[in-house]
Design a protein around this motif. Structure first.
Motif, PDB file in Angstrom:
ATOM      1  N   GLN A   1       0.912  -1.125  -0.065  1.00 37.66           N
ATOM      2  CA  GLN A   1      -0.115  -0.349   0.008  1.00 37.66           C
ATOM      3  C   GLN A   1       1.224   1.357   0.541  1.00 37.66           C
ATOM      4  OE1 GLN A   1      -2.605  -0.532   3.580  1.00 37.66           O
ATOM      5  NE2 GLN A   1      -3.689  -2.006   2.436  1.00 37.66           N
ATOM      6  N   GLY A   2       0.468   2.506   0.449  1.00 34.26           N
ATOM      7  CA  GLY A   2       1.408   3.575   0.094  1.00 34.26           C
ATOM      8  C   GLY A   2       2.291   3.507   1.494  1.00 34.26           C
ATOM      9  N   ASP A   3       2.076   3.364   2.869  1.00 37.30           N
ATOM     10  CA  ASP A   3       2.927   3.259   3.853  1.00 37.30           C
ATOM     11  C   ASP A   3       3.236   2.176   4.248  1.00 37.30           C
ATOM     12  OD1 ASP A   3       0.226   2.224   3.842  1.00 37.30           O
ATOM     13  OD2 ASP A   3       0.117   2.779   6.294  1.00 37.30           O
ATOM     14  N   THR A   4       3.465   0.597   3.058  1.00 38.17           N
ATOM     15  CA  THR A   4       4.412  -0.570   2.990  1.00 38.17           C
ATOM     16  C   THR A   4       5.477  -0.137   4.064  1.00 38.17           C
ATOM     17  OG1 THR A   4       2.959  -0.911   1.610  1.00 38.17           O
ATOM     18  CG2 THR A   4       4.820  -2.481   2.396  1.00 38.17           C
TER      19      THR A   4
ATOM     20  N   PRO B   1       6.920   9.958  -8.141  1.00 37.19           N
ATOM     21  CA  PRO B   1       6.308   8.345  -7.791  1.00 37.19           C
ATOM     22  C   PRO B   1       7.546   7.826  -7.474  1.00 37.19           C
ATOM     23  CG  PRO B   1       6.512   9.361 -10.422  1.00 37.19           C
ATOM     24  CD  PRO B   1       6.890  10.500  -9.409  1.00 37.19           C
ATOM     25  N   ASN B   2       7.016   6.596  -6.913  1.00 38.93           N
ATOM     26  CA  ASN B   2       7.774   5.267  -6.373  1.00 38.93           C
ATOM     27  C   ASN B   2       9.175   6.201  -5.316  1.00 38.93           C
ATOM     28  OD1 ASN B   2       6.652   3.721  -7.870  1.00 38.93           O
ATOM     29  ND2 ASN B   2       7.588   3.959 -10.017  1.00 38.93           N
ATOM     30  N   SER B   3       8.870   6.509  -4.881  1.00 40.35           N
ATOM     31  CA  SER B   3      10.060   7.460  -3.999  1.00 40.35           C
ATOM     32  C   SER B   3       9.999   7.302  -2.371  1.00 40.35           C
ATOM     33  CB  SER B   3       9.487   9.287  -3.882  1.00 40.35           C
ATOM     34  OG  SER B   3       8.792   9.590  -3.018  1.00 40.35           O
TER      35      SER B   3
ATOM     36  N   THR C   1       7.287   7.307   1.299  1.00 42.50           N
ATOM     37  CA  THR C   1       7.427   8.256   1.212  1.00 42.50           C
ATOM     38  C   THR C   1       6.376   8.560   0.598  1.00 42.50           C
ATOM     39  OG1 THR C   1       8.554   9.106  -0.183  1.00 42.50           O
ATOM     40  CG2 THR C   1       9.962   9.055   1.562  1.00 42.50           C
ATOM     41  N   ASN C   2       5.198   9.718   1.176  1.00 46.03           N
ATOM     42  CA  ASN C   2       4.256  10.781   0.258  1.00 46.03           C
ATOM     43  C   ASN C   2       4.527  11.684  -0.166  1.00 46.03           C
ATOM     44  OD1 ASN C   2       2.442   8.678   2.454  1.00 46.03           O
ATOM     45  ND2 ASN C   2       3.353  10.274   4.261  1.00 46.03           N
TER      46      ASN C   2
END
Length: 592
Positions: free
Chosen positions: A337-340, A357-359, A352-353
């Motif tokens: 997910q976003g915070d994996t 992309p893909n940071s 990271t948020n």
């Protein structure tokens, strides 16, 4: 004499390794490996490799070190090693308990020096066969592969899997539960090794009794600390990786199971037929379930939910067949997910948020624990006045966590601690500040420059990911190099008069990379224009040894031996310094 493993060709073993590697690529049957193991060239090469390791000072149960063995006659040493290979003498090991990070103890078996050399003789022959067939996504206990590259490969894989699952698994006491008989069966089935004398030798060398504590070995467990133990552990796991290809190759009979996968239609096509075709094309180009492994630590990464469940069930069945047990406390299924967050090999991967992309960020797994160990080590070294030990320790931390981006806090804390020690003005420790170019310290007359360590050992994450991505994705340079060498050998009659030394071409190409005078990569040049040059000519007592040979372009070779050459006749792109270097060795006039 220190010898690196990549320089094995100097002792006549590289030719045998190349032959075995090429045979293994064609999946041929191996029936006559024992003759290579007991060859004296192989034994001498193994002696030199063991002598170049740091463990040569560690004695086994007999108390003999490498320096003690070098005082003996070489013929007696070779005879003693052959006795261990043939099984005339049984090997023994002393048990040493090493603490683990979780508070438990790990048993380490330290064998006699002769047993270590005998195991190295077997490894020299076994390793090229296995390397030709091992999975490229396996990084543990293999040449030129390490934990940093493994973690970087995990991060680059997760960049392309924004949706899916990660199966982080750990086996309970993997090395202590592997059965040697099953490993030998895997060598027969998966690697076509059918030489019974060779297989029995492996079993004899691993069937080692421990001196302390007294226990009988029943063929279960690979003794940690032995040379053959890690490579045999990879053989066992490679069997499961081959089974996993059944999922990756998509050999399923039930068509409805394909259609029920929710990833078929998502953002791919408008209708049913087109989505199904896209899914089949996607399966042909990349794997459904990817396994990335470092020894017994590994992860499954997949976009398909059903695919990773199939892989987990297959892995559980494989563990039951081979008597292995999954550690359920450390095994978990993580949705991407976003915070994996993923903790693997002492690193922590976190997305990271950022708007990019893909940071992501790769950091140290437990910063507080690392700082406590570093602080206690520094205080102990300052108290004893042995700052060399601490410098080696800190450099080891920077080299291992080289892909992390959060080591500046460690540098700043060490500097603050040194400033506090300096303010106390203790008589046994003298600390001075040096400002060149960053803040460094002189501790008892020795320089401790932490920023220099950081600068030389740590790269940015983006640079490291680019290098690893270029290295482990399908690399055309490797295949181009093989084609270049093959083309060279096919047309070897046109490579100059000294065509008898072309056996060194693969090693020269691997070591030098570029032509020194033209400064051009060899792979970008025509092999027909390559000549082998003697640095010191044979007329001036030069030899045909590898150290006296170099590959030069046809034009460069002509300039080196041209007696009437003048500076104005040279092209502008010639490296004059290198040209004068080789002309001076040949006894010709240096151009100025």
């Amino acid at each position: 004499m220190k010898v690196k493993e990549k320089d094995i060709w100097r002792y006549g073993i590289n030719d045998i390794e190349q032959i075995l590697f090429e045979k293994a690529l064609t999946k041929r049957r191996f029936n006559h490996l024992w003759q290579y193991v007991i060859d004296e060239q192989n034994i001498i090469c193994s002696i030199k490799i063991i002598g170049s390791n740091k463990g040569k000072k560690t004695a086994g149960p007999d108390g003999m070190t490498f320096n003690d063995m070098m005082k003996l006659d070489i013929e007696n040493v070779i005879k003693e090693i052959k006795n261990r290979l043939f099984g005339s003498k049984q090997g023994k090991a002393r048990c040493v308990m090493i603490p683990k990070s979780n508070g438990k103890m790990r048993p380490l078996g330290i064998t006699n020096l002769y047993d270590r050399i005998a195991q190295q003789c077997v490894k020299n022959i076994l390793e090229p066969i296995l390397e030709a067939q091992f999975n490229p996504e396996s990084f543990g206990f293999r040449k030129n592969r390490n934990a940093q590259e493994c973690m970087s490969y995990v991060a680059t894989t997760l960049q392309y899997n924004n949706e899916g699952h990660i199966y982080d698994c750990d086996l309970k006491e993997y090395f202590d539960t592997v059965q040697i008989d099953k490993v030998l069966d895997k060598l027969k089935l998966n690697h076509n090794i059918h030489d019974l004398a060779f297989l029995k030798c492996i079993k004899r060398l691993m069937w080692i009794d421990l001196k302390q504590p007294k226990e009988k070995y029943k063929g279960i467990g690979l003794r940690q600390g032995t040379i053959l133990g890690p490579i045999l552990a990879n053989v066992m796991f490679h069997d499961f990786e081959l089974r996993l290809h059944e999922i990756n190759d998509f050999k399923r009979d039930n068509g409805r199971e394909i259609i029920q996968n929710p990833n078929i239609h998502k953002n791919h096509a408008k209708n049913y037929k087109r989505g199904r075709e896209y899914y089949f094309n996607w399966l042909q180009e990349r794997r459904v379930v990817k396994i990335i492994r470092y020894a017994d630590d590994f992860v499954f990464i997949s976009k398909g939910k059903y695919d990773i469940y199939d892989a987990i069930m297959m892995f559980e069945d494989w563990c039951k067949e081979n008597g292995l047990e999954i550690n359920e406390d450390k095994t978990k299924l993580i949705p991407i997910q976003g915070d994996t967050e993923l903790e693997f090999l002492g690193f922590k991967y976190r997305k990271t948020n950022s708007s990019k992309p893909n940071s992501f960020i790769i950091s140290v797994k437990d910063q507080k624990k690392l700082w406590k160990e570093t602080k206690s080590r520094l205080e102990w070294c300052l108290w004893k006045g042995n700052i060399d030990y601490f410098i080696v320790y800190v450099r080891g931390i920077f080299n291992y966590y080289t892909i992390c981006t959060n080591l500046t806090w460690l540098i700043s804390r060490i500097q603050i601690l040194l400033l506090k020690k300096m303010c106390r003005r203790r008589s046994d420790v003298k600390i001075d500040i040096v400002r060149n170019p960053h803040v460094s310290f002189m501790v008892n007359g020795q320089l401790l420059d932490l920023w220099e360590m950081r600068q030389h050992s740590v790269k940015s994450t983006r640079e490291y990911m680019y290098e690893v991505h270029k290295l482990w994705e399908p690399n055309q340079t490797k295949y181009k190099g093989l084609e270049w060498v093959n083309y060279f050998f096919e047309n070897r009659m046109n490579t100059g008069r000294n065509s008898s030394n072309i056996i060194y071409i693969p090693s020269l190409l691997n070591q030098q990379k570029k032509e020194p005078i033209l400064d051009i990569e060899y792979l970008c040049m025509d092999p027909q224009e390559i000549h082998i040059h003697h640095k010191i000519p044979l007329s001036r007592d030069g030899t045909d040894s590898y150290s006296n040979l170099i590959m030069l372009n046809k034009t460069s070779h002509k300039f080196v031996h041209d007696v009437n050459l003048k500076l104005k006749d040279l092209p502008a792109y010639i490296n004059l310094k290198q040209l004068n270097k080789y002309r001076k060795l040949c006894g010709y006039e240096v151009l100025k």
